[in-house]
Each structure stands twice: as C-alpha cells, then as structure tokens.
Design a protein around this motif. Structure first.
Motif, PDB file in Angstrom:
ATOM      1  N   LYS A 179      13.247 -19.990  14.083  1.00 33.02           N
ATOM      2  CA  LYS A 179      12.264 -20.368  13.223  1.00 33.02           C
ATOM      3  C   LYS A 179      10.910 -20.114  14.078  1.00 33.02           C
ATOM      4  CE  LYS A 179      13.124 -25.136  14.349  1.00 33.02           C
ATOM      5  NZ  LYS A 179      13.224 -26.447  13.749  1.00 33.02           N
ATOM      6  N   LEU A 180      11.148 -20.194  15.244  1.00 34.45           N
ATOM      7  CA  LEU A 180       9.910 -19.889  16.189  1.00 34.45           C
ATOM      8  C   LEU A 180       9.822 -18.372  16.584  1.00 34.45           C
ATOM      9  CD1 LEU A 180       7.852 -20.722  18.276  1.00 34.45           C
ATOM     10  CD2 LEU A 180       9.527 -20.780  20.174  1.00 34.45           C
TER      11      LEU A 180
ATOM     12  N   GLN B 299      14.590 -20.217  19.267  1.00 37.82           N
ATOM     13  CA  GLN B 299      15.067 -20.473  18.073  1.00 37.82           C
ATOM     14  C   GLN B 299      14.523 -19.553  16.907  1.00 37.82           C
ATOM     15  OE1 GLN B 299      15.199 -24.378  16.565  1.00 37.82           O
ATOM     16  NE2 GLN B 299      14.822 -25.187  18.365  1.00 37.82           N
TER      17      GLN B 299
ATOM     18  N   GLY C  36      17.603 -26.269  22.314  1.00 29.74           N
ATOM     19  CA  GLY C  36      16.543 -25.332  21.802  1.00 29.74           C
ATOM     20  C   GLY C  36      15.048 -25.426  22.184  1.00 29.74           C
ATOM     21  N   TRP C  37      15.102 -25.965  23.160  1.00 26.95           N
ATOM     22  CA  TRP C  37      13.505 -26.287  23.741  1.00 26.95           C
ATOM     23  C   TRP C  37      13.069 -25.253  24.807  1.00 26.95           C
ATOM     24  CZ3 TRP C  37      10.290 -29.125  21.401  1.00 26.95           C
ATOM     25  CH2 TRP C  37      11.057 -30.436  20.562  1.00 26.95           C
TER      26      TRP C  37
END
Lengths: 407, 407
Positions: free
Chosen positions: A264-265, A262, A238-239
């Motif tokens: 949340k991002l 992601q 998830g980077w």
C-alpha cells in the motif's frame, strides 16, 4: 504624448503557473556531477569506471533485443525477471519479498524524492541522522518537513538519543513521519550500525509507529566482517521501507533503483511517479546482464577493488594526515570520514586543497544545521590508487599549510 | 468480559500519509499494454516489432559503452549529442532550438503528466480536442482541471468553435491554462490540421494568452503529401510547447521523450521531474544509434511499412465494412477512425468482435464526456498485413451481426 486608448495588460506566460509552480525551487544536489572540473576529486561517490562491465552489458543488450524484441522494445511492463532477481537477492538476506512489495524506479534517488510526497505535509517531523546524505534530505525539507537530527557515533545513529527524541515528541503529541537511516557503510561516515542498535531502531519504529527508511545503497560492498541483517530483515511489522540501487553494484548511469516495502505504501509512491512504471528496455537489459551469476561475480570483483582502494586511502591518511586527525575505518562502501582537530576547519581547507588541484567534501555539506566544519568526506570509489595516494598527500599538505597559517 | 486497562489505539502505517496521498488515485491508462490477452488486437498504438532496429541498437550500445564508459555509465548528465540531434531535426522544420529550450523525459507521457503540475490549480480550465488521447487528458482531470472539449472534423480542431469558446470564457473572466492539441496524424482520428487552421490556432493562443501544447508523437510518419509547419514553427511569441517522442520512430520501450518550449517553462517542468534529469546510458545509446543518418534512414523504412499497412487496412475496410460506415483516410501516423451509422454502437460492437478474437478501441475511450459510441479507432501499427485483413474482416462480420440483431 497623445492619449492612447485603454489597453488590456499584456498577457504573460508567467501568469499561467499553478500555485505550486510559481516559485522556482532551488536546484537540489542530485547525483554527483562528473568530476571534470577538478583534476583530482575525492569529493563525490562516483563509481570506478575501470570495472564497468561494458562487454557484458553490450552482450546482454544484444541478447535481450534479439530474443524478445517485442517485450523489450514495445510498450509494456518492466522485466519481471529483474523483479524476481531483486526478490532472490533479498531472499538470501532473509527477506521474503513478493513482486508487489517491490517498486522499480529511475535511481533510488527517485524513491527518496517521492517519499515526502506520500508522507510529508508541511510542518511534519522527519528524523535524519547527522551527518547524512543531503541529496535526499534537502528534498524532504523542500516539501516542508521539519527535520530533527539525531547524532551519530562510530556505531552509527545514537539510538538512545533517538528514543529520547521520540519520547519527547510523543509527549508533545507529535508523531514523526519517518526516520531516514543509512545503517550500512553510511554516507558520509562509512560506519555500520551493529546488530543491537539495528534491533533497537526497528523496535522504536514499531513502538512509535514511525516508518523507517533504510537507504542501502552500499550494503553489497562489504570488504571485511560478517554481513549484518538489514533493518528490513529485522522488521516483522512492516515499518521498514528499504531502498536499493544498481548504481554502486553495476553503474550509476543506468538510473535503476528500487524500493521494498508494504504494497500500500509502494502503490502510493507509484501515484507520484508520474511517468508510470519503469520501461522494458533497460530493465530487460539489466536482468539479462545480471542472470547466470554475472552480477554476483561482478560484485565480488567490485568488493576486491574497493577494498584495495579503501586500504590505499587509509594507509596514505595514516602516513600523510596530521596525527590528531581521527579517521573512521569503514567495513565497506565508498567513503572515509576524517574528523579534524579543533584548529582545522574543513571549509578553510577547501581552497587550500583546490590550490593543489584536489577536492573533497567538507562535512558541512552533510548536515543541514551548520555542523560539520570539523570533518571531511573522502571518496575512494572513483580515483585509481595512484591518484588516491596523490590526492590524500596533497590534502595532508593543505592541512599543514592551514595549521601553519592559523598559528 | 474482564476490564482491560486503557490502551492507546494501535498505530497504523496509514496514519502517516500526507493529505495529498490519502486517497489512492485511479489507475491511469498510460502506455498501451502488450496485446497478449486478445490474439488479434487493433486496439492500441503499439509499434511494429518487425522493424525494431535490434542489430543497430546493439551495436550502438557496444560502441557507446566501450568508447566512453565513464560518461555513459557513471553519474552525469544525459547525452549532449542527443539534445543536439533533436535540435537539428527541429532546425530542419524551421525551429531554431537552443539546448535550454529542450527537456528530455521518460517518454513524452512524462511531459504530459508534469504539465498540469506546473499549470493547473483545481478548477482551472484546460481545452482539449474531442476526441483526444485520454492517456494525457485523464491526468489533467486528476490534477483538477475543468475540461472544455472543442469538436473536431476532417480538418482537425474546429478553430471557429475554439474562438467562440475562448471569447465566451474571456467574457466570464476565465483564461484557460492550455490547449492540448494533436494537429498532425491525430490520435485517435488520424486527421491532419491544414495550414490555415494551424495559423489561426497559434494566433488564438497568443491573442488569449493560452499555452498551446502540441503533441507531435506521429509527425515523422507521413505517408503522402507535404509536411506542414508544426505549431511550434508558426509560433513567434513562445506560446507553444511541443512534445516529442522516440516511441513511434524508434521504440516505445526505451521510454524517451522530450519537450521544446520556453526555458522558464521547462525549468518548472524539471522541478516536478523528481528523479532529476534523464540518465546518461540510455541517452548516449540512442544518440549513438541515431548518428550518421541511421535514424533518418530508419524513419524512411517505417514510413514505407506503415504506409503499406495503412493502405491494406483502408482497402479491407472498403471491402468488408458496411458501406454506410465512414472512414477517414490518414496521411500518416498509426490510426484509422471509422464513424458508424446511427444503428451501430461501438460499445455494442466490442463483445461481438471479442467473440471473433478481435479488439478495437471504441470511440467512448477517446472522449471524457460520454461521446464516441458512434466511432471506433483502428490501429494499423502493430499487426502485420495478414492480421490486419483478418481483423478488419471479422469486425465487418461483427458489424453485420450487430445490425442483424438490432433490426
């Protein structure tokens, strides 16, 4: 003069501005302007208007508004079909995207502009490639990022240099916020990063805990060779935030982009997307257009057209540019990058080309650190083949004139 | 347990957020959702889908993309014709608008969301009407505005109370940043501020040096009476920013709004419009649609339809609501506001109406200070006449049930 009674100072609108709005920010480059000013511009990555699917877009609009007027024209969310279509396209590339991992935007430039709002406090480090797409990079700077430029070569970003830089920053206790990368058909160099470097880049992001922003504006426009896995497909932790757009595969004027990453991002990016979610009308029209394989068939046509125009430009460069100009051969995208010999300055070339009615982008417009006077970016995307031949020929003439003047 | 070697703490994406992005902001109300959940909703100001000009919009799209594919579908500015059309419409209202006094946006809600970015530092005072449109007001709060609510009556904002408030703030050395006003066919009350109050409001803005934000979403939809000058038309010193939209006169789903005001203020709003100017495609389509008197003819049709549905709702209210419910008669717009007698709570009424399959907006959703349980907002815009009769009848039943339960 008679004595006036004491008066309060005049009230000015300017006194009302919030701190963040007191200075007027410099105009960012943004999307390239219409090339009206220069008759023959190879400077900007505009799409080829010859292949805009005007008829199909009209039909898609008619069908969308006739069949579901309330969903398409009233208040409401963007088209769920469009989000499914993007997920399906990502699925074919080995990325299992859920709807909450996708965020629609007004052009991918909106995502790139929102990013530093979410990630950058003044002084934070952001890593970019040199050269890069300054339309995005200037915005990172404006929010206060400290930019670190990693050099690129004919295989894209130099990941050894990246690793050195990350290690050196880590020793200083500095964790960069993100790495802005264009690994496929790079803007401006056209270069595609090979698989081994992609894997190392993704591993370095995870090792150092740095987000990798993969700008994939051109990835669908491959002319030759095998498609490589995107950074997002190689990422297991998830980077990677991948940024996409309909500008190159359909039409820039519809202003439709997206991000995959992601939830949340994306949620935080949405917080700064002040107008709320993209609207229903345009997203339903594009979804309707894209359905039934129309978008994929259109992309095939685009590949053939841009492949042809790229080859025309390469052939003309081989014939018309001085032999000590080094030109990278792209496997796709919109751009060709030519490195100039030491005695040819890109910026000195600009007026000599303009005199001949031709424009290109000097490499200095692709670096923030003053580099780039030794290179030029040539867009084969917008002009037709005849104009490409004419434009490159005139730039070759300008190079010879510059050389004759210098010596 | 065996001793583990010391490990660095795991790196998390969450550590990368900028200060401004660490907390996830509460979801704002934003545009009203589709009313799918409740079968018969009078809660939200959706447009009537029966009159969406689907055929004409399709034709406008076909003409725009066929005739000028490059201008409409490539990178480029929004349609200059659209900006001229807005200026022409303002001209008919006595406002001489230049192109640099107009800014296009993705819905007028984008302008209202950008405003506090430009004007509000935390703790700054913003003056709102009570009740008001919380979709805008909540955003002012989120940026840190200290809200002061001025009461309204059957003539709109109480300008005496406004003057008292401005004078009292001035004595404390406080200059509010702006006054958010909906002077014409108010949301939620439907009330129109008469000329005398408009003049006083504009004069107070100039006297105290406070920007007046005139939200004119509904002004074109007048059913009876003479059009009154907008605040922007009465303003001679540049203290009014007027916000407009195509949502009520064409279709909310196209997400197209605009602001008229001082160029230096619009320039600052643009700075925070991170995606750049609105794109060409949609603006050319709307300009093409609007040309040749089509938009004006369409607005005439809308006026007739909404006038009729408003009257149906008023007639049904007169017949079905208890006689001590007081209902304001709007001269235009989308909404009717009913004041409830002391023994009827709007929020207590919500579940009793929901039980009957009907929804309305309790007045508490239109105040930030807890007021409003004594009023309900009823939208006649979305449902057809038959549903309006049915919905109001059921709400009347719910009122009688609530009264029977309470006593």
């Amino acid at each position: 003069m008679s004595t006036q009674p004491q008066e309060a100072p005049a009230k000015r609108l300017d006194d009302l501005y919030a701190k963040r709005a007191q200075a007027v920010a410099a105009q960012l480059t943004g999307p390239a302007p219409q090339s009206g000013a220069t008759p023959l511009s190879l400077a900007f990555g505009l799409a080829d208007p010859a292949l805009f699917p005007t008829q199909e877009l009209s039909e898609a609009t008619a069908e969308a508004v006739a069949e579901r007027p309330d969903a398409v024209l009233n208040y409401g969310p963007p088209s769920a079909e469009l989000i499914e279509q993007i997920a399906t396209r990502l699925g074919r590339q080995g990325i299992a995207a859920e709807a909450n991992q996708l965020l629609l935007s007004y052009g991918s430039s909106q995502i790139l502009a929102l990013l530093p709002e979410v990630l950058v406090d003044p002084g934070d480090v952001v890593i970019i490639e040199g050269p890069s797409f300054l339309g995005a990079v200037r915005r990172f700077e404006q929010v206060g990022a400290r930019l670190i430029t990693i050099p690129t070569d004919a295989q894209g970003m130099d990941v050894d240099a990246l690793e050195d830089s990350l290690a050196s920053l880590a020793r200083e206790g500095i964790r960069p916020k993100f790495i802005y990368a264009i690994p496929t058909f790079h803007n401006p160099t056209g270069v595609t990063m090979p698989l081994e470097r992609r894997k190392r880049l993704v591993a370095l992001g995870a090792e150092y805990g740095v987000l990798i922003v993969e700008d994939d504006a051109y990835g669908d426009l491959r002319f030759v060779g095998e498609t490589l896995p995107s950074l997002a497909a190689l990422d297991t932790e998830g980077w990677v935030l991948r940024v996409g757009t309909y500008s190159k595969i359909l039409a820039p004027g519809v202003r439709l982009g997206w991000a995959y990453g992601q939830p949340k991002l994306l949620q935080r990016l949405s917080m700064f997307k002040l107008e709320g979610a993209n609207g229903p009308f345009l997203t339903h029209v594009i979804a309707r257009y894209s359905a039934d394989g129309r978008l994929e068939a259109h992309i095939e046509e685009l590949r053939a057209l841009y492949r042809y125009k790229c080859q025309v430009m390469l052939d003309t460069i081989a014939r018309e540019f001085p032999s000590d100009v080094t030109t990278l051969t792209p496997e796709g995208g919109f751009f060709i990058w030519s490195k100039l010999p030491a005695d040819l300055s890109a910026n000195a070339l600009v007026p000599l080309a303009a005199k001949r009615g031709v424009a290109f982008l000097p490499g200095t417009r692709c670096y923030t650190n003053g580099q780039g006077d030794d290179a030029i970016r040539l867009a084969f995307s917008y002009q037709n083949a005849e104009n490409i031949v004419e434009g490159i020929t005139r730039i070759g003439d300008a190079m010879r004139e510059l050389r004759a003047t210098d010596h």
